[in-house]
Design an enzyme around this catalytic site. Structure first.
Site, PDB file in Angstrom:
ATOM      1  N   LYS A 136      23.699 -80.414 -37.183  1.00 60.43           N
ATOM      2  CA  LYS A 136      22.402 -79.809 -37.485  1.00 60.43           C
ATOM      3  C   LYS A 136      22.520 -78.296 -37.515  1.00 60.43           C
ATOM      4  O   LYS A 136      23.255 -77.701 -36.736  1.00 60.43           O
ATOM      5  CB  LYS A 136      21.377 -80.223 -36.425  1.00 60.43           C
ATOM      6  N   ARG A 153      24.746 -93.748 -30.958  1.00 54.89           N
ATOM      7  CA  ARG A 153      24.881 -92.380 -30.414  1.00 54.89           C
ATOM      8  C   ARG A 153      24.372 -92.337 -28.968  1.00 54.89           C
ATOM      9  O   ARG A 153      25.033 -91.775 -28.086  1.00 54.89           O
ATOM     10  CB  ARG A 153      24.085 -91.414 -31.303  1.00 54.89           C
ATOM     11  N   HIS A 204      24.840 -80.861 -29.326  1.00 47.75           N
ATOM     12  CA  HIS A 204      23.552 -80.330 -28.896  1.00 47.75           C
ATOM     13  C   HIS A 204      23.679 -78.838 -28.612  1.00 47.75           C
ATOM     14  O   HIS A 204      24.596 -78.417 -27.905  1.00 47.75           O
ATOM     15  CB  HIS A 204      23.076 -81.043 -27.619  1.00 47.75           C
ATOM     16  N   TYR A 255      19.708 -88.067 -21.054  1.00 41.81           N
ATOM     17  CA  TYR A 255      20.534 -89.239 -20.768  1.00 41.81           C
ATOM     18  C   TYR A 255      20.717 -89.469 -19.268  1.00 41.81           C
ATOM     19  O   TYR A 255      21.030 -90.575 -18.845  1.00 41.81           O
ATOM     20  CB  TYR A 255      21.901 -89.110 -21.450  1.00 41.81           C
ATOM     21  N   ARG A 313      25.887 -88.562 -35.446  1.00 38.51           N
ATOM     22  CA  ARG A 313      24.646 -88.932 -36.125  1.00 38.51           C
ATOM     23  C   ARG A 313      25.008 -89.669 -37.409  1.00 38.51           C
ATOM     24  O   ARG A 313      26.064 -89.403 -38.000  1.00 38.51           O
ATOM     25  CB  ARG A 313      23.820 -87.688 -36.466  1.00 38.51           C
ATOM     26  N   HIS A 335      21.335 -94.646 -34.689  1.00 33.94           N
ATOM     27  CA  HIS A 335      21.174 -93.663 -33.618  1.00 33.94           C
ATOM     28  C   HIS A 335      21.359 -94.286 -32.236  1.00 33.94           C
ATOM     29  O   HIS A 335      21.699 -93.582 -31.271  1.00 33.94           O
ATOM     30  CB  HIS A 335      19.801 -92.994 -33.718  1.00 33.94           C
TER      31      HIS A 335
END
Length: 312
Positions: free
Chosen positions: A183, A255, A278, A287, A159, A252
């Site tokens: 995150k 990514r 994730h 994806y 990110r 992004h």
């Protein structure tokens, strides 16, 4: 108790007890300020805020033409606030316990960068670097830094916030190990394998070594401060336009391209999940919906129909 005071205490709890990151705190603050401005909330007692008032607030949010994702976030903030009040025994039961709120988001597929545009962009910036006349100028150093940032974005799928927040001690250019704080404060390690990417990072460090050593951030700007997410986004836009790349590019999208291209090469989605940081595989599975190249390759080379002859 006064709602204003309780909201302040909740933010204090989020910052110093839950240790939420600055971005989340900023979002919580915005959401709470918006709630405070609704109707006569500030004149109410906290026990008077019931599910009917919250339903009115939800309707109010929809009149603001907000995206479903934004509305969900604002309600999640309020839910966290009332859960905190219940836990602290300031209220008996959170009004959200008696509510069923279902806000559907429109699912949009991640936007990726066409491979030809990636080639065009990198070819352009490396050509500028090769033809640069005065390598003692700061503009040359900035170009080397920007190349390192772009190479890292494309090579790792980080990110933009993760790239901006890399610290000097997070990266080992000898081993290629990069420690990333993602995150929710989740830490992961990603390997930098491509020689060209390592070379770009080493060249950057050689030019900025003294400044980086004085500063805790790895990527820095002219003033020695952190190379911000905003600045990185503007940098990409600048080179996109200069390279005459017609596709609008964002950090992004690198990514998304990273994940999609690995999937097209047959990489297991769980490996991709780990590299992207994730927490849930369902986030990564989006994806698979845009993996048309691999699907076309499989159907054109593996389907049994190609070996069947029906025409006489």
């Amino acid at each position: 108790m006064e709602i204003d005071k309780l909201l302040e205490e909740f933010l204090f709890h989020c910052q110093f007890e839950k240790n939420l990151n600055p971005k989340t705190l900023s979002a919580y603050t915005i959401d709470i300020e918006q709630f405070k401005s609704f109707k006569d909330i500030m004149s109410m007692n906290i026990n008077d805020v019931n599910k009917d008032i919250l339903k009115e607030y939800i309707q109010h949010l929809y009149t603001k033409d907000l995206k479903p994702k934004s509305i969900k976030r604002k309600l999640a903030t309020l839910k966290a606030f009332f859960t905190y009040l219940e836990f602290e025994e300031i209220i008996l039961v959170s009004p959200f316990r008696k509510m069923r709120v279902s806000i559907k988001e429109n699912k949009t597929l991640p936007k990726t960068i066409d491979l030809q545009n990636i080639r065009k962009l990198f070819k352009y910036i490396y050509k500028i670097k090769t033809n640069f006349q005065d390598i003692e100028r700061y503009s040359y150093k900035a170009l080397v830094r920007d190349i390192a940032v772009l190479e890292l974005l494309f090579a790792t799928g980080l990110r933009v916030s993760e790239v901006s927040n890399i610290k000097y001690n997070d990266i080992n250019l000898s081993t290629g190990n990069l420690k990333v704080l993602g995150k929710g404060g989740k830490e992961r390690t990603i390997q930098i394998c491509e020689a060209e990417v390592k070379t770009s990072l080493k060249e950057y460090v050689n030019l900025f070594n003294d400044e980086i050593y004085k500063n805790k951030w790895f990527f820095i700007n002219r003033l020695g401060n952190k190379y911000s997410e905003y600045s990185i986004s503007n940098m990409i836009k600048k080179y996109q336009q200069a390279a005459n790349v017609q596709q609008h590019l964002t950090p992004h999208m690198f990514r998304h391209s990273f994940a999609t291209m690995l999937l097209e090469e047959g990489v297991d989605i769980r490996y991709i999940q780990g590299m992207l940081g994730h927490s849930s595989i369902s986030t990564t599975q989006i994806y698979t919906q845009i993996n048309m190249k691999q699907q076309r390759k499989i159907l054109s080379t593996k389907h049994p129909r190609r070996n069947l002859q029906f025409m006489v």
